[in-house]
Design an enzyme around this catalytic site. Structure first.
Site, PDB file in Angstrom:
ATOM      1  N   PRO A  76       0.793  -1.227   0.000  1.00 37.02           N
ATOM      2  CA  PRO A  76       0.000   0.000   0.000  1.00 37.02           C
ATOM      3  C   PRO A  76       0.829   1.283   0.000  1.00 37.02           C
ATOM      4  CG  PRO A  76      -0.765  -1.473   1.728  1.00 37.02           C
ATOM      5  CD  PRO A  76       0.416  -2.126   1.092  1.00 37.02           C
TER       6      PRO A  76
ATOM      7  N   ASN B  12       8.053  -5.333  -0.184  1.00 30.34           N
ATOM      8  CA  ASN B  12       7.889  -4.178   0.711  1.00 30.34           C
ATOM      9  C   ASN B  12       6.404  -4.114   1.045  1.00 30.34           C
ATOM     10  OD1 ASN B  12       7.560  -1.762   2.001  1.00 30.34           O
ATOM     11  ND2 ASN B  12       8.957  -0.621   0.684  1.00 30.34           N
TER      12      ASN B  12
ATOM     13  N   GLU C 287      12.230  -9.011   3.080  1.00 31.93           N
ATOM     14  CA  GLU C 287      11.415  -7.812   3.346  1.00 31.93           C
ATOM     15  C   GLU C 287      12.297  -6.575   3.194  1.00 31.93           C
ATOM     16  OE1 GLU C 287       8.624  -7.938   6.661  1.00 31.93           O
ATOM     17  OE2 GLU C 287       9.457  -6.033   7.365  1.00 31.93           O
TER      18      GLU C 287
HETATM   19  C1  DQA Z   1       7.788   1.532   4.311  1.00 31.43           C
HETATM   20  C2  DQA Z   1       7.740   1.787   5.813  1.00 31.43           C
HETATM   21  C3  DQA Z   1       6.337   1.603   6.360  1.00 31.43           C
HETATM   22  O1  DQA Z   1       6.314   1.884   7.744  1.00 31.43           O
HETATM   23  C4  DQA Z   1       5.383   2.543   5.660  1.00 31.43           C
HETATM   24  O2  DQA Z   1       4.064   2.315   6.123  1.00 31.43           O
HETATM   25  C5  DQA Z   1       5.459   2.462   4.189  1.00 31.43           C
HETATM   26  C6  DQA Z   1       6.776   2.382   3.566  1.00 31.43           C
HETATM   27  C7  DQA Z   1       9.192   1.839   3.718  1.00 31.43           C
HETATM   28  O3  DQA Z   1       9.446   1.422   2.595  1.00 31.43           O
HETATM   29  O4  DQA Z   1       9.991   2.513   4.359  1.00 31.43           O
HETATM   30  O5  DQA Z   1       4.456   2.546   3.487  1.00 31.43           O
HETATM   31  O6  DQA Z   1       7.509   0.162   4.071  1.00 31.43           O
END
Ligand code: DQA
Length: 148
Positions: free
Chosen positions: A9, A74, A98
């Site tokens: 998202p 991600n 991740e």
């Molecule tokens: C994220 C970090 C998450 O906390 C955040 O909600 C995102 C982006 C990042 O790539 O740093 O949407 O996954």
């Protein structure tokens, strides 16, 4: 070797949202960099982004049927609360890394927890888009030479 890159998202808003945190490059720019790097490693990459948890789960399951060798994920904010995504990652038994653009541990407390990382091979965060490239190397090292 086939890898799938999956963005959760709001990552389609990369380059627009909070540029101080996520940078000014768009997701398309980032995907192009990943594809170019993957090519140098003889890896075929596919890309998928969704703002919907169920679509991400469906795509992870599709990766199983497509016999994808590795996944770079991600999960966006789903990282912090989606047990369904955790279960999906575990279900498919495909090595998954991740990735987060930002260093989630330096940010708000709710971002310090990842409920998905435990289902993954490992987590890379805080390296911006380089994290995706490091994830390719991590997967290749983990998988080793195929059919060896
Ligand atoms: C994220 C970090 C998450 O906390 C955040 O909600 C995102 C982006 C990042 O790539 O740093 O949407 O996954």
């Amino acid at each position: 070797m086939k890898f799938a890159v999956i963005h959760g998202p709001n990552l389609n808003f990369t380059g627009i949202r909070e540029p101080g945190v996520y940078g000014r490059r768009t997701l398309e720019d980032i995907n192009e960099t990943i594809a170019a790097y993957a090519k140098t490693k003889d890896v075929l990459v596919s890309f998928f982004q969704s703002n919907l948890e169920g679509e991400l789960i469906n795509h992870l399951q599709q990766c199983y049927f497509d016999q994808v060798d590795g996944i770079i994920l991600n999960p966006g904010a789903l990282t912090h609360y989606s047990y369904a995504l955790h279960d999906a990652i575990r279900s498919i038994s495909i090595p998954t890394v991740e990735v987060h653009l930002s260093n989630i541990h330096q940010r708000e407390t709710f971002r310090h927890t990842s409920v998905t990382a435990a289902a993954c091979l490992g987590q890379l965060c805080g390296f911006g888009e380089t994290g995706y490239l490091l994830a390719i190397d991590a997967l290749l090292t983990h998988i080793g030479p195929k059919n060896a």
